[in-house]
Structure formats: structure tokens, C-alpha cells
Design an enzyme around this catalytic site. Structure first.
Site, PDB file in Angstrom:
ATOM      1  N   TYR A 118      15.012   8.466 110.490  1.00 21.51           N
ATOM      2  CA  TYR A 118      15.827   7.250 110.595  1.00 21.51           C
ATOM      3  C   TYR A 118      17.231   7.643 110.998  1.00 21.51           C
ATOM      4  CZ  TYR A 118      18.651   3.253 109.219  1.00 21.51           C
ATOM      5  OH  TYR A 118      19.534   2.196 109.233  1.00 21.51           O
ATOM      6  N   GLU A 206      20.614   1.050 115.404  1.00 22.70           N
ATOM      7  CA  GLU A 206      19.627   1.485 114.410  1.00 22.70           C
ATOM      8  C   GLU A 206      18.419   1.997 115.167  1.00 22.70           C
ATOM      9  OE1 GLU A 206      17.538  -1.269 111.715  1.00 22.70           O
ATOM     10  OE2 GLU A 206      18.207   0.046 110.091  1.00 22.70           O
TER      11      GLU A 206
END
Ligand code: GDP
Ligand code: MN
Length: 396
Positions: A118, A206
């Protein structure tokens, strides 16, 4: 302003960020052509078909599917294009899918299993510095990771005077447990990602997941990009990527006429001048037992024409059961606003919900008389609490 995944990836690639390659398609035939093209270039033969909507969690909602043949590409693209995709991040009705991204399958077998990480880039408002947030726990909700295993989330803050330094990129690669080729790839990935973030005036990136492929390439498999609206004038090319179909129709309309409108889920419409007063008014509505249906700042000039446009916008929301107008007459005189409300009400002829009007400031007394003598379903209020009580009464 949000970008679609395919737009975000193209932008990132232009800064040298390695991405999972893909081609956008609006019909199953286009999807097949895209898959053929990708196969010619890379040769894996498998593809992922990904719904392009402004919402996360598409995988969970059935908006990301693997196709192992051209027949499957056609079939899956046919299922996804036109569907109403419901994900944990959309409303219950979901979002209509107009296009899919046909991407090369990058989870191919090799020396080791592919691994998901991530990574996001955002502003730490407490310190006023950009930071890179990253984790070994990719592919799942970062909210869940934050709740269950917060020690697996790392952050790296960037000094605006120096920009991202080499050691910081290496630290990130190290904390993600990388070595060899993947380590080097990650430092390059992070550096180009951060450069893209700064140069596009973005407010959020993101990338979930960032993938380490089975042959140690590091690439962006997903891309959620939010651009800073206030800086869009510097990026005409990016501004042109706006997809109004993804935005609330009433909000788009309000923006076009220069009104600051945000759609909300409640039942009391509000029309206010000034953002601070609008916030206070929303509190007032809650206190009266209602829920605000919108945030609407009509700004300084609350004349009949503007009031009419504002009423029109508010009434487009079928959930509105009452409207609270809360105007402070500082620059604008209250009696002018009151006259504007009365004129707009009569002009429109289709207002079927009660209106409570609180006017304070210059000529508030004249304004109250105007409202009280109008003969319309409009009630005046002077005090905040009085307005709250009247809203409560009409909702009961
Ligand atoms: P999101 O659900 O909206 O966040 O969409 P993502 O782009 O993150 O895709 C969801 C999931 O699809 C990813 O977490 C991956 O597990 C999976 N996925 C994406 N690309 C590929 C691929 O090329 N091959 C395979 N097998 N799975 C993929
Ligand atoms: Mn994702």
C-alpha cells in the site's frame, strides 16, 4: 477533482512511474481490440477488466475481473459496462459504469508469488508537510489495517525545502522488506511518484496495491488521484479530464452558476450566506431533530434571481421536507433578501414545502414584516433557537 484509474495511471506513467499497462474501452468490441493490442505487446494473454468509476472497493463489488481468453474479455466487458456498480464506497444505488480499463494481467507466475503493498501520498495537515504513507499490507482497506495492525503502517514526511531525499526512498524500500532489483525499483517508483504528486498539485495519491511482480518489477496496479481544485488553473490538460458524469448533477449545475452547493443525505434544505453561517445552520438543523439535505452558500448577493436559482437547486432533491433560509444582512440588506424570497416563491409557483426564514442584520425588522405579510407558506424567525423550533414544528 478525482481522476479515473486509467487517467491517473497515464499521468503517473508520464512521470516515469511504472504502471500496469491498460487501454480504456467503452464497448465489448473495443475491449477485445484492446486486449489483442496488449497481448501483441507483452504476450501474457490474460487480462483484468476493471470498471472505471470514481469509487474504491471495485474489486469487492464485482467491478474487477480476470479474463483468461478473448471470449472472456468480451463477456466480462459486456457484464461490467452499463452495470450499476455497488461498492462499500458508493451509495446503495451504486454508480453506472460507462467504461472499463482492459489491463494486462500482472499477477503472472514466476520465481515467487507477486506481493501487494500500500502506498499513498498526502498532506499531513498537522505539520503542513507532505508525507508518504505505506504498508506491507496492500490490496486491503487501509482503514482495516490501521485498526487491526497499526504497527504495519509507516509514514515518511518530506521537508519541502529539500524534497524527497535518496535515503528516504531507500528507507521505504527497506521497511517494505525489499532487496536486490525490487529494492532499486522501489526507490525509483517512490521518487517518480512523489515528483508526480508535487508537479501536478495533487492532494491525494492512493496506490493500492503497489505490486512486486514475480520477476521483481514494482508497479502501480491501481491509482486513485485527487487533484487540488484550486490549482487546476495551472493544469489545463488535467482539468480537461473532469468526468461530470461521476459528479453529483446538482453540484455540477450549482458550480456552473457560481454557487457553493454540496449535496447531503438529510431532509432540510438550507440556503445561507457565508460558509461559517452555513456550518452553524447545519448544526441548528440537527439540533431541531432534522438532517441537513445540503450545504449551500449563496454568497454576498442574495437577490431574487439568485434566491430563485438556489430554491430550484434545493428542490431538485426529493428528500427535502422543509427549507431553512438563514441570512445575515451585512453587505446585503435583509429587506432586499426578503423581497427576493417572496418574488422567487411567487415566480416559481411550485414550492410545496414550508420555508422558515431567519434574517438578521440591516433592516431585519422590515424584512420580517415583508415575510409575515406575504400570505405564503413562509415563516419568519429572528433568533437562532426560534428558527430551530419552527423547523422542528414543521418536521413533526
Ligand atoms: P479497487 O478494488 O477499486 O481498489 O480496485 P483495484 O485496482 O485495487 O483492484 C482490485 C484487486 O484486483 C487488486 O487488489 C488485485 O488483487 C486484483 N487485480 C488487479 N489487477 C490484477 C491482475 O492483473 N491480475 C490479477 N490476478 N488480479 C488483479
Ligand atoms: Mn485498489
Amino acid at each position: 477533482m478525482n481522476l479515473h484509474e486509467y487517467q491517473g495511471k497515464e499521468m503517473l506513467a508520464s512521470f516515469g512511474v511504472r504502471i500496469q499497462r491498460g487501454i480504456v474501452a467503452t464497448t465489448p468490441a473495443e475491449a477485445v481490440a484492446a486486449a489483442k493490442k496488449l497481448t501483441e505487446d507483452t504476450g501474457t494473454g490474460w487480462h483484468v477488466i476493471k470498471a472505471q468509476v470514481h469509487a474504491g472497493g471495485r474489486g469487492k463489488g464485482g467491478g474487477v475481473k480476470l479474463a483468461k481468453s478473448l471470449e472472456q474479455v468480451e463477456e466480462i466487458a459486456g457484464q461490467i459496462i452499463g452495470m450499476n456498480l455497488v461498492t462499500p464506497q458508493t451509495s446503495a444505488e451504486g454508480k453506472k459504469v460507462h467504461q472499463v480499463l482492459v489491463a494486462e494481467d500482472v499477477y503472472y507466475p514466476g520465481d515467487h508469488e507477486p506481493e501487494e503493498y500500500y502506498m499513498s501520498v498526502l498532506l499531513n495537515r498537522a505539520t503542513g508537510r507532505n508525507m508518504i504513507m505505506y504498508s506491507t499490507e496492500g490490496g486491503m482497506d487501509i482503514e482495516t489495517v490501521a485498526e487491526e495492525t497499526p504497527h504495519l503502517i509507516f509514514t515518511e514526511e518530506i521537508n519541502p525545502a529539500t524534497g524527497l531525499l535518496g535515503f528516504q526512498a531507500r528507507k521505504i524500500a527497506f521497511n517494505l522488506g525489499l532487496s536486490g532489483t525490487a529494492f532499486k525499483e522501489m526507490t525509483k517508483f517512490v521518487a517518480s511518484l512523489y515528483k508526480a504528486y508535487v508537479e501536478t498539485d495533487s492532494s491525494l495519491f492512493e496506490i493500492n496495491p503497489v505490486l512486486k511482480t514475480s520477476d521483481d518489477k514494482i508497479m502501480a496496479v491501481d491509482a486513485k488521484v485527487t487533484l487540488d481544485e484550486n490549482a487546476l488553473f495551472r493544469h489545463k490538460d488535467l482539468a480537461a479530464l473532469r468526468d461530470e458524469r461521476e459528479e453529483n448533477a446538482v453540484e455540477v449545475e450549482a458550480k456552473a452558476v457560481g454557487l457553493n452547493y454540496v449535496d447531503l443525505d438529510g431532509n432540510v434544505g438550507c440556503m445561507v450566506n457565508g460558509a461559517g453561517l452555513a456550518m452553524a445552520t447545519m448544526d441548528l438543523i440537527k439540533q431541531a431533530g432534522g438532517e441537513p439535505a445540503n450545504f449551500l452558500d449563496v454568497g454576498g448577493t442574495a437577490d431574487a434571481e439568485r434566491v430563485e436559482i438556489a430554491f430550484d437547486l434545493i428542490l431538485k432533491d426529493p428528500n427535502v421536507k422543509a427549507i431553512l433560509v438563514n441570512i445575515f444582512g451585512g453587505i446585503v440588506r435583509c429587506d432586499r433578501v426578503a423581497q427576493g424570497i417572496v418574488d422567487a416563491y411567487k415566480n416559481m409557483g411550485n414550492i410545496s414545502v414550508p420555508i422558515i426564514v431567519r434574517l438578521q442584520g440591516t433592516n431585519a425588522d422590515i424584512a420580517k414584516e415583508l415575510i409575515d405579510n406575504s400570505g405564503l407558506d413562509v415563516q419568519s424567525a429572528t433568533e437562532f433557537q426560534e428558527a430551530a423550533d419552527k423547523v422542528q414544528a414543521v418536521l413533526a
